[in-house]
Design an enzyme around this catalytic site. Sequence first.
Site, mmCIF file in Angstrom:
data_model
loop_
_atom_site.group_PDB
_atom_site.id
_atom_site.type_symbol
_atom_site.label_atom_id
_atom_site.label_comp_id
_atom_site.label_asym_id
_atom_site.label_seq_id
_atom_site.Cartn_x
_atom_site.Cartn_y
_atom_site.Cartn_z
ATOM 1 N N ASP A 44 0.853 -1.179 0.000
ATOM 2 C CA ASP A 44 0.000 0.000 0.000
ATOM 3 C C ASP A 44 0.894 1.236 0.000
ATOM 4 O OD1 ASP A 44 -3.228 0.327 0.789
ATOM 5 O OD2 ASP A 44 -2.018 2.133 1.070
ATOM 6 N N VAL A 71 1.934 1.713 -6.755
ATOM 7 C CA VAL A 71 1.953 0.925 -7.987
ATOM 8 C C VAL A 71 2.425 1.747 -9.181
ATOM 9 C CG1 VAL A 71 0.203 -0.725 -7.255
ATOM 10 C CG2 VAL A 71 -0.500 1.384 -8.420
ATOM 11 N N ASN A 97 -5.236 -4.629 -6.833
ATOM 12 C CA ASN A 97 -6.404 -3.944 -6.292
ATOM 13 C C ASN A 97 -6.255 -2.438 -6.135
ATOM 14 O OD1 ASN A 97 -9.008 -3.891 -4.629
ATOM 15 N ND2 ASN A 97 -7.507 -3.121 -3.150
ATOM 16 N N TYR A 164 -12.354 7.336 -13.992
ATOM 17 C CA TYR A 164 -12.476 6.041 -13.321
ATOM 18 C C TYR A 164 -13.152 5.027 -14.238
ATOM 19 C CZ TYR A 164 -13.561 2.671 -9.609
ATOM 20 O OH TYR A 164 -13.641 1.544 -8.840
ATOM 21 N N LYS A 168 -11.386 1.585 -15.650
ATOM 22 C CA LYS A 168 -11.928 0.277 -15.294
ATOM 23 C C LYS A 168 -12.380 -0.488 -16.542
ATOM 24 C CE LYS A 168 -11.053 0.470 -10.964
ATOM 25 N NZ LYS A 168 -10.024 -0.427 -10.367
ATOM 26 N N THR A 199 -17.099 1.053 1.893
ATOM 27 C CA THR A 199 -15.718 1.323 2.301
ATOM 28 C C THR A 199 -15.488 2.829 2.331
ATOM 29 O OG1 THR A 199 -14.794 1.385 0.058
ATOM 30 C CG2 THR A 199 -14.933 -0.781 1.125
#
Length: 259
Positions: A44, A71, A97, A164, A168, A199
């Site tokens: 992370d 990442v 993820n 986004y 995706k 979340t």
Amino acid sequence: MPRSVLQRFALDGKVAVVTGGGDGIGRAACRHLASAGAVVIVLDKDGTKANDVARSIAAEGSSAKAHEVSVTDEGGLEAVLGEVIKAHGRLDILVNNAGVAIRSKALEMSIEDWNQVLAVNLTGMFLAARISARHMIAAGNGGAIVNTASIMGLSGGLYPNVAYQTTKGGVVNMTRALALEWVKSNIRVNAIAPTFVRTAFIAGLIGNPEVLATIEAATPMGRLAEPEEIADAILFLASPAAAMITGTILPVDGGYLAR
């Protein structure tokens, strides 16, 4: 259920890396994989969150280690995954993820925000997959990669979120392309496509009662998903129970895409 069937979901002796593992879906995935017997490597960009997850897993008797890395940092990813190979001799599972969202209307979005979302959600996912696959191929053991896509990669969505949604959608087809490219190396590549999940990632949305009601109304099951429900699907795709599955996008969406 007979233990012989349950063993199809066991990950004993496997080493699993989870990007974006410090919170939300990533945290739940780390805990599921550890519970199934895997050694879990929590990655992370927030090192404190990653360490918290690793400590909680270790406190329950499973094996986990945390690394702070983004990442988008190719060199950092290579170094961390090299350490994993040095320490454990193998890399069997990647849960790809890590992701970000900068919600904006297309006419108002800055190119800087656009590039940031692409860098994390698409390029970062590609880098993590490619580096992991190189190690899997070198070891000759094959492996499983599970990418986090989204229902927004398979639909136009409910709210303006063009960067986004674009990334995706890219994850969806990147998953298919990599599955075909690496199938002869016994690497399975699949993706989950979650709906809205309870979340911190969408706290700004679901904190508004009207928005929450709209999301629930658009979901045939009438509720948000919980992180553990998404992790259930991740565990399945990462496990031997999914040995004949590659190139698949698995919606976990309460019927959202069936409308």
